[in-house]
Design a protein around this motif. Sequence first.
Motif, PDB file in Angstrom:
ATOM      1  N   HIS A  59      -6.032 -12.983  29.456  1.00  0.00           N
ATOM      2  CA  HIS A  59      -6.109 -12.406  28.112  1.00  0.00           C
ATOM      3  C   HIS A  59      -7.402 -12.820  27.414  1.00  0.00           C
ATOM      4  O   HIS A  59      -7.992 -12.027  26.655  1.00  0.00           O
ATOM      5  CB  HIS A  59      -4.908 -12.834  27.278  1.00  0.00           C
ATOM      6  N   ASN A  62     -10.190 -10.727  28.739  1.00  0.00           N
ATOM      7  CA  ASN A  62     -10.009  -9.367  28.209  1.00  0.00           C
ATOM      8  C   ASN A  62     -10.487  -9.281  26.761  1.00  0.00           C
ATOM      9  O   ASN A  62     -11.250  -8.369  26.395  1.00  0.00           O
ATOM     10  CB  ASN A  62      -8.532  -8.986  28.304  1.00  0.00           C
ATOM     11  N   VAL A  72     -13.083  -2.759  30.333  1.00  0.00           N
ATOM     12  CA  VAL A  72     -12.189  -3.764  30.899  1.00  0.00           C
ATOM     13  C   VAL A  72     -10.753  -3.273  30.781  1.00  0.00           C
ATOM     14  O   VAL A  72     -10.376  -2.619  29.815  1.00  0.00           O
ATOM     15  CB  VAL A  72     -12.372  -5.126  30.178  1.00  0.00           C
ATOM     16  N   ARG A  73      -9.942  -3.590  31.791  1.00  0.00           N
ATOM     17  CA  ARG A  73      -8.525  -3.220  31.768  1.00  0.00           C
ATOM     18  C   ARG A  73      -7.688  -4.409  32.223  1.00  0.00           C
ATOM     19  O   ARG A  73      -7.966  -5.016  33.257  1.00  0.00           O
ATOM     20  CB  ARG A  73      -8.254  -2.023  32.662  1.00  0.00           C
ATOM     21  N   TYR A  74      -6.660  -4.719  31.412  1.00  0.00           N
ATOM     22  CA  TYR A  74      -5.721  -5.790  31.741  1.00  0.00           C
ATOM     23  C   TYR A  74      -4.391  -5.160  32.130  1.00  0.00           C
ATOM     24  O   TYR A  74      -3.860  -4.304  31.403  1.00  0.00           O
ATOM     25  CB  TYR A  74      -5.532  -6.729  30.549  1.00  0.00           C
TER      26      TYR A  74
END
Length: 221
Positions: A59, A62, A72-74
């Motif tokens: 996190h 991110n 960006v992708r979490y």
Amino acid sequence: MRQLLLDITEIGPPSLDNFVSEGNEELIFMLRNLVAGSRQDRFFYVWGTTGSGKSHLLHSVNSALLPSEFKVRYLDCNQVEMLDFDVDVDCMLVDNVEKLDDAAQIRLFNLYNHFRESGHGVFLASGPLPPAQLGLRPDLATRLGWGLVYQVHELTDEKKIEVMQDYAIRCGFELPVEICHYLLKRERRDLSSLIGFVYALDKYSLARQRPVTLPLLRELL
């Protein structure tokens, strides 16, 4: 009541600055370089026990990269049913990778290969065990082990108590050690949850105009 308390006691979003780095100094150094723009190392896998801070770190990366032009992708494999491993991203963060089903493992394997072959893209995944012990497809487990692999070392109980008491002092009160032991034995042991309980206890104490004691904590819970 307890869920309400957890919902309202956010102490701020996870960041590399509020992660207690003791025992994980090299990992934090590498992640700071990553979010600062260094792309010398692009593939990371972090592992550790529940509560060690793996999700906090993902996190944090991110949050640090979102304001930039870096796409960006979490994804949390515990919470997302259809995992979208889009190649049109600059950074893919995959939390709880051990939860991937067979089809998702193939898609992640292909994404990893795309990043590696294109020379573009940053990949960071987390799990409870080293790659070879996750029970994933052997080819995906091998890929996860190709990059930098770090164990996230959980803080000792003594260090967690020190952090809780230090936080309490900064809030303006002293936290009895018996309260710390009570929380460690009966509640979630990750540091963010523990700090959340200390925060809630402080607010409850002020609202009731009563000192912070173990009976007050029991009443709160």
